[in-house]
Design a protein around this motif. Sequence first.
Motif: not given
Length: 352
Positions: A163-167, A268-269, A260-261, A155-157
């Motif tokens: 899907l990475l965004a700032p933060g 988050s990671i 999530g919803l 999931v982290n990978a």
Amino acid sequence: MEVLKNKFSGFMIPLVSVILGLLAGAIIMLFSGYDPILAYTALFNGIFSNTYVMGETIRQFTPLILSGLAVAFAFRTGLFNIGVEGQLLVGWLASVYVGLQFDGLTPFLHIPLAILAAAAAGALWGVVPGFLKAKYHVHEVITTIMMNYIALHVVNAIIRSYLLAPGERTETIHQSASLASAYLQSITDFSRLHYGFLVAIIGAIIMWFLLWKTTLGYELRAVGFNTNASQYAGINVSRNIVLSMVISGAFAGVAGSMEGLGTYGYMSILSAFTGIGFDGIAVSLLGANSAIGVVLAAALFGGLKIGALNMQSVAQVPTQLIEIVIALIIFFVASSYLIRWFSNRLNKRGKI
């Protein structure tokens, strides 16, 4: 008469265990220099004193209901699913991914689609230990524990790569996929309460109906009770073992979608597990692996976790003490079941 006696016993064991756990916690507070009356008063007020904490309590136990159902369902069918945490994580990611897609879709389609994606992801994560158990008789406890760690890092990978965004997180899902409600937040003084609690209640009803009112549920319980007798009766044991883990994983995946919803609206990671899946084991045990029992146990656990924050601020009692109380409650539940099992064994020997 014997059925009523067993049901009464099944109700009393968790109730007495909760009382004993709270009493033991009070003793620990006394020896640690804290006032248990002040602490438990603060705990109670931290759950029921205003609409905000009540909303947060419901929000807290919503995913606990579904993770508890995941464990309870597997246990009812003779399996011990320790992999709820991993199934929850992949379900969380799947729901967020779908929530980020299909901009402009109506909520009546987008929300169910995201929840179904979470259920499918959790179910898929349950296929592997189910298949290994059915085909090669690999114990599900070992495989599900291993799958937890695989889920965390996979999931982290995926988040880091796509899907990475700032933060160190994903983007926030579209409003059409969100379970958050301005109305619920307004009547609970802007808590994070969302409509996911309705999904959790529906999940409990589905589990009860599936296990006790359908032919499939009968077969699943029969396989859990005695695989040899089930096979002799013509039941496909291997298929039902895999199916049990798939359904259990689906419940866990939906638990992840509640975060999530509903609570966060993104993922988050993670540097460590959320703990919700592991708490589901305790919830299932305290709830005697029944749908209504899981709902009540999850409400208790959610209330204790939210109330512990007020207990710390008012009575200066560390929040870790609530974790000790929860552990003691589970200890007393397990001890009671062990004592009852030992007593039944003695009674059977006496009759012989």
